[in-house]
Design a protein around this motif. Structure first.
Motif, PDB file in Angstrom:
ATOM      1  N   SER A  96      46.021  32.826  32.476  1.00 14.67           N
ATOM      2  CA  SER A  96      45.453  31.666  31.789  1.00 14.67           C
ATOM      3  C   SER A  96      45.201  30.518  32.764  1.00 14.67           C
ATOM      4  O   SER A  96      44.233  29.759  32.607  1.00 14.67           O
ATOM      5  N   TRP A 137      41.621  28.696  33.395  1.00 11.89           N
ATOM      6  CA  TRP A 137      41.511  27.235  33.333  1.00 11.89           C
ATOM      7  C   TRP A 137      40.862  26.689  34.606  1.00 11.89           C
ATOM      8  O   TRP A 137      40.032  25.771  34.544  1.00 11.89           O
ATOM      9  N   LEU A 145      38.002  21.713  28.155  1.00 10.51           N
ATOM     10  CA  LEU A 145      39.213  21.312  28.875  1.00 10.51           C
ATOM     11  C   LEU A 145      40.048  20.295  28.088  1.00 10.51           C
ATOM     12  O   LEU A 145      41.193  20.029  28.449  1.00 10.51           O
ATOM     13  N   TRP A 197      44.826  27.517  23.127  1.00 11.71           N
ATOM     14  CA  TRP A 197      43.896  28.496  23.656  1.00 11.71           C
ATOM     15  C   TRP A 197      42.957  29.041  22.575  1.00 11.71           C
ATOM     16  O   TRP A 197      41.862  29.508  22.852  1.00 11.71           O
TER      17      TRP A 197
END
Length: 253
Positions: A194, A198, A243, A248
């Motif tokens: 993850s 990101w 962002l 998630w």
């Protein structure tokens, strides 16, 4: 459930069968009579390419890309090759769509992109393709594209970003996307899946608009020129909004 578990669960749901027995491989068999009628003895071969061959396909995205290799002594122009393929598919009862270097259609329940190209020399893997958006041609090598993505080891991160793109309806060609994710994660050693996703989104938000993406098979082919500044800004803006997500589930579903 951790963020990594959540993302891996989505990828498991989106798994595409690429085995020798995959039903997708029968698409080429189904289309072959039409392709032979279009190219006759000039057709060298029909090969899986794109996301299917690179390991970056998702079940909810384009199912399979097929690269159609024509002999170097084909006399038709690249534009005529592209247009006559479109016409052949239309006359065969399909509903084709002109895209950039590909023609999209549905074969049964499968979405297919056909990419016609002409060998630059006999037995060469370098091909000339028609770029429909720019109304010009380019040299490339599909095998080099496949190898570059496979060698990167970033297929999982690419698959997540493709889902993100599709779920937001962004105009972001797959190879451009793949090169962008690879660039974003170049040298990255983050352990968390993850975290790497990101980082890729952060690149798209902050650096993507001005980043130059070059075809690894032809340094004169600037992949990042395939999108307008407006389309690039839309991608960067969408990444910036993403962002701000607190879960998630807001990033990708």
């Amino acid at each position: 459930m951790t963020a990594d578990q959540y993302l891996y669960g989505i990828l498991a749901r989106e798994t595409v069968d690429t085995s020798a027995n995959s039903p997708l491989r029968q698409v080429a068999v189904t289309l072959m009579p039409r392709l032979r009628a279009w190219a006759s003895e000039l057709l060298v071969g029909v090969h899986p390419s794109g996301s299917f061959a690179k390991g970056t396909a998702n079940a909810s995205g384009t199912d399979i890309d097929l690269f159609l290799s024509l002999r170097s002594d084909t006399t038709a122009t690249l534009k005529d090759i592209y247009d006559t393929l479109f016409n052949q598919l239309q006359q065969s009862g399909y509903t084709p769509r002109k895209q950039n270097v590909s023609i999209g259609l549905k074969v049964g329940s499968f979405k297919v992109d056909l990419v016609p190209g002409k060998q630059q020399q006999a037995n060469s893997t370098d091909h000339s393709l028609w770029r429909n958006r720019a109304q010009t041609w380019t040299k490339t090598n599909i095998g080099t594209h496949i190898a570059a993505v496979q060698r990167s080891g970033r297929q999982n991160e690419i698959r997540v970003i493709k889902l993100w793109r599709n779920q937001r309806g962004l105009d972001f060609p797959s190879f451009y996307l793949e090169l962008s994710v690879i660039a974003a994660l170049n040298g990255n050693t983050q352990a968390g899946f993850s975290d790497r996703v990101w980082t890729a989104l952060t690149f798209l938000s902050n650096r993507f608009e001005n980043a130059r993406a070059v075809d690894p098979a032809n340094t004169n082919n600037i992949i990042s020129d395939d999108l307008s500044d407006t389309a690039k800004k839309a991608i960067a803006r969408a990444a910036g909004e993403t962002l701000k997500a607190k879960t998630w589930g807001e990033v990708v579903k």
